[in-house]
Scaffold this motif. Structure first.
Motif, PDB file in Angstrom:
ATOM      1  N   SER A 128       0.788  -1.236   0.000  1.00 27.83           N
ATOM      2  CA  SER A 128       0.000   0.000   0.000  1.00 27.83           C
ATOM      3  C   SER A 128       0.820   1.287   0.000  1.00 27.83           C
ATOM      4  N   VAL A 129       2.061   1.254   0.445  1.00 27.77           N
ATOM      5  CA  VAL A 129       2.841   2.479   0.635  1.00 27.77           C
ATOM      6  C   VAL A 129       3.478   2.920  -0.682  1.00 27.77           C
ATOM      7  N   ARG A 130       3.396   4.226  -0.953  1.00 25.35           N
ATOM      8  CA  ARG A 130       4.039   4.807  -2.131  1.00 25.35           C
ATOM      9  C   ARG A 130       4.811   6.061  -1.724  1.00 25.35           C
ATOM     10  N   LEU A 131       5.694   6.506  -2.596  1.00 25.20           N
ATOM     11  CA  LEU A 131       6.418   7.757  -2.381  1.00 25.20           C
ATOM     12  C   LEU A 131       5.580   8.897  -2.946  1.00 25.20           C
ATOM     13  N   ASP A 132       5.202   9.862  -2.103  1.00 24.18           N
ATOM     14  CA  ASP A 132       4.433  10.983  -2.634  1.00 24.18           C
ATOM     15  C   ASP A 132       5.370  11.960  -3.343  1.00 24.18           C
ATOM     16  N   GLN A 133       4.784  12.808  -4.167  1.00 23.74           N
ATOM     17  CA  GLN A 133       5.591  13.687  -5.011  1.00 23.74           C
ATOM     18  C   GLN A 133       6.434  14.650  -4.185  1.00 23.74           C
ATOM     19  N   ILE A 158      15.300   3.474  -1.703  1.00 23.08           N
ATOM     20  CA  ILE A 158      16.552   2.764  -1.974  1.00 23.08           C
ATOM     21  C   ILE A 158      16.438   1.991  -3.287  1.00 23.08           C
ATOM     22  N   SER A 159      15.310   1.344  -3.506  1.00 20.45           N
ATOM     23  CA  SER A 159      15.115   0.586  -4.745  1.00 20.45           C
ATOM     24  C   SER A 159      15.219   1.492  -5.962  1.00 20.45           C
ATOM     25  N   ALA A 160      14.598   2.665  -5.889  1.00 20.32           N
ATOM     26  CA  ALA A 160      14.658   3.607  -7.007  1.00 20.32           C
ATOM     27  C   ALA A 160      16.082   4.095  -7.233  1.00 20.32           C
ATOM     28  N   LEU A 161      16.830   4.301  -6.155  1.00 16.98           N
ATOM     29  CA  LEU A 161      18.212   4.760  -6.280  1.00 16.98           C
ATOM     30  C   LEU A 161      19.090   3.668  -6.892  1.00 16.98           C
ATOM     31  N   VAL A 162      18.903   2.432  -6.441  1.00 20.49           N
ATOM     32  CA  VAL A 162      19.679   1.307  -6.966  1.00 20.49           C
ATOM     33  C   VAL A 162      19.395   1.104  -8.452  1.00 20.49           C
ATOM     34  N   LEU A 163      18.121   1.124  -8.828  1.00 21.49           N
ATOM     35  CA  LEU A 163      17.782   0.933 -10.236  1.00 21.49           C
ATOM     36  C   LEU A 163      18.300   2.088 -11.087  1.00 21.49           C
ATOM     37  N   SER A 164      18.304   3.291 -10.539  1.00 21.50           N
ATOM     38  CA  SER A 164      18.854   4.437 -11.264  1.00 21.50           C
ATOM     39  C   SER A 164      20.324   4.210 -11.587  1.00 21.50           C
ATOM     40  N   ARG A 207      19.754  12.058 -10.996  1.00 25.95           N
ATOM     41  CA  ARG A 207      18.595  12.739 -10.408  1.00 25.95           C
ATOM     42  C   ARG A 207      17.362  12.547 -11.291  1.00 25.95           C
ATOM     43  N   GLU A 208      17.540  12.685 -12.599  1.00 25.23           N
ATOM     44  CA  GLU A 208      16.421  12.469 -13.523  1.00 25.23           C
ATOM     45  C   GLU A 208      15.975  11.012 -13.499  1.00 25.23           C
ATOM     46  N   HIS A 209      16.939  10.107 -13.466  1.00 32.19           N
ATOM     47  CA  HIS A 209      16.604   8.688 -13.349  1.00 32.19           C
ATOM     48  C   HIS A 209      15.772   8.434 -12.100  1.00 32.19           C
ATOM     49  N   PHE A 210      16.206   8.988 -10.983  1.00 31.09           N
ATOM     50  CA  PHE A 210      15.514   8.708  -9.723  1.00 31.09           C
ATOM     51  C   PHE A 210      14.053   9.134  -9.790  1.00 31.09           C
ATOM     52  N   ARG A 211      13.790  10.296 -10.342  1.00 34.65           N
ATOM     53  CA  ARG A 211      12.398  10.745 -10.446  1.00 34.65           C
ATOM     54  C   ARG A 211      11.556   9.734 -11.228  1.00 34.65           C
ATOM     55  N   GLU A 212      12.101   9.220 -12.315  1.00 35.82           N
ATOM     56  CA  GLU A 212      11.353   8.260 -13.130  1.00 35.82           C
ATOM     57  C   GLU A 212      11.238   6.907 -12.439  1.00 35.82           C
ATOM     58  N   ALA A 229      11.331   6.244  -9.263  1.00 32.37           N
ATOM     59  CA  ALA A 229      10.434   6.319  -8.108  1.00 32.37           C
ATOM     60  C   ALA A 229       8.986   6.128  -8.544  1.00 32.37           C
ATOM     61  N   LEU A 230       8.616   6.748  -9.652  1.00 29.56           N
ATOM     62  CA  LEU A 230       7.256   6.583 -10.170  1.00 29.56           C
ATOM     63  C   LEU A 230       7.035   5.159 -10.669  1.00 29.56           C
ATOM     64  N   ASP A 231       8.073   4.576 -11.278  1.00 28.44           N
ATOM     65  CA  ASP A 231       7.963   3.183 -11.731  1.00 28.44           C
ATOM     66  C   ASP A 231       7.671   2.256 -10.554  1.00 28.44           C
ATOM     67  N   TYR A 232       8.409   2.436  -9.467  1.00 27.87           N
ATOM     68  CA  TYR A 232       8.190   1.573  -8.307  1.00 27.87           C
ATOM     69  C   TYR A 232       6.844   1.849  -7.655  1.00 27.87           C
TER      70      TYR A 232
END
Length: 328
Positions: free
Chosen positions: A65-70, A123-129, A159-164, A166-169
């Protein structure tokens, strides 16, 4: 860490035919098979002996249920919360630009203030970036300029990767009505030994050398913990981490490791093993080993093309991927 995306349709059919309510993915890796099992309605135990796969599984499989808000994404991508510079100084001139390395330190200054699944997602978004930005996705070399083939992933900043990412995750988060969990640990210590379905995708032991995931993914592993409680081999060019022994990576220990895995899950409803034709032992020997635990063993051979790298000129190798299905 071999990708299973092309095998997912085959695995989906096998898992659906086996059925049941509980499943174990003992070597979760990228997490795509654990996620498939969750989509198919199983309560999943996802396990890996490395930290970053366990974090990814926590974010996508255990999390419902948990997501990263904008606002939080903007904060992580904004000014740093402190003046840390571990990545900038330790990996000076390696892998990424100075701006990208500064972002990794800055992002962690915010991630360190998070807990629970928000932390896992970040962390997952950072690793995938980092994996997407590094040519070929592996960290066995430090200068990726020779692989600069114009792909978008190489042009984006971290930084651009992370934004994308994060939304993917965020988009992966859902509940299937069952409780799943992610863990980091040894396959032989997984407590869920009576699951309806156990999926095994261990490292494939090559005929020569070894299959050392730490050598390839050390930066991602270190990044997932901000290099806390790990040892960097400072005298190496790549600043890799100390190797962690796994018996699945060596030809001298692989047969015993496979048999021990089968025996550990002897009480499971079914054991499904993925293995490659270009590794050892051969299919006939694996069938014999699994047959010691599960009397009915089916073998499915699937033509599969492995990509050694993500760049345009990456080498491809045609092999057969075997699915061994053991049942009582």
């Amino acid at each position: 860490m071999g990708s299973k995306y092309r095998l997912l349709p085959h695995l989906e059919r096998v898992f659906a035919e086996i059925g049941g309510e509980t499943a174990v993915d003992a070597f979760s890796g990228s997490g795509v098979v654990s996620y498939l099992l969750k989509v198919q309605g199983f309560a999943v135990t996802s396990n890996d002996f490395l930290n970053f796969p366990a974090v990814i599984a926590a974010a996508t499989v255990q999390n419902s249920s948990v997501r990263l808000d904008q606002d939080l994404i903007d904060t992580i991508c904004g000014p740093p919360a402190d003046d840390r510079d571990f990545i900038q100084s330790t990996f000076d001139g390696l892998y990424f630009t100075a701006e990208d390395r500064q972002f990794l330190d800055s992002a962690w200054s915010h991630i360190d203030r998070l807990t629970g699944h928000r932390r896992n997602l970040a962390i997952s978004a950072l690793v995938l970036s980092a994996a997407r930005k590094q040519p070929r996705g592996v960290f066995t070399f430090t200068d990726g300029t020779k692989y600069a083939d114009g792909r978008r992933d190489l042009k984006l900043s971290l930084r651009e990767h992370f934004r994308e990412r994060a939304l993917d995750y965020n988009a992966t988060v859902f509940s299937n009505g069952r409780r799943s969990r992610a863990r980091r640990g040894d396959v032989f210590e997984i407590p869920d030994t009576t699951a309806d379905l156990v999926y095994l995708d261990p490292p494939y032991a090559p005929p020569s050398d070894d299959n050392d995931y730490i050598k390839r993914y050390h930066f991602l592993e270190g990044l997932s913990v901000y290099w806390r409680d790990v040892t960097i081999m400072a005298n190496t060019k790549t600043k890799k981490l100390e190797k962690r022994f796994t018996p699945f990576a060596y030809k001298r220990t692989i047969e015993d490791a496979l048999l021990r895995s089968f025996e550990h899950f002897a009480d499971a409803g079914a054991i499904v093993l993925s293995y490659s034709s270009n590794a050892i032992p051969e299919a006939a020997r694996i069938r014999d080993l699994l047959g010691k635990v599960k009397p009915s063993v089916e073998v499915i051979a699937i033509d599969h093309k492995y990509s050694f790298g993500t760049h345009v000129a990456a080498a491809r190798r045609d092999v057969s991927e075997y699915l061994f299905i053991g049942r009582d």
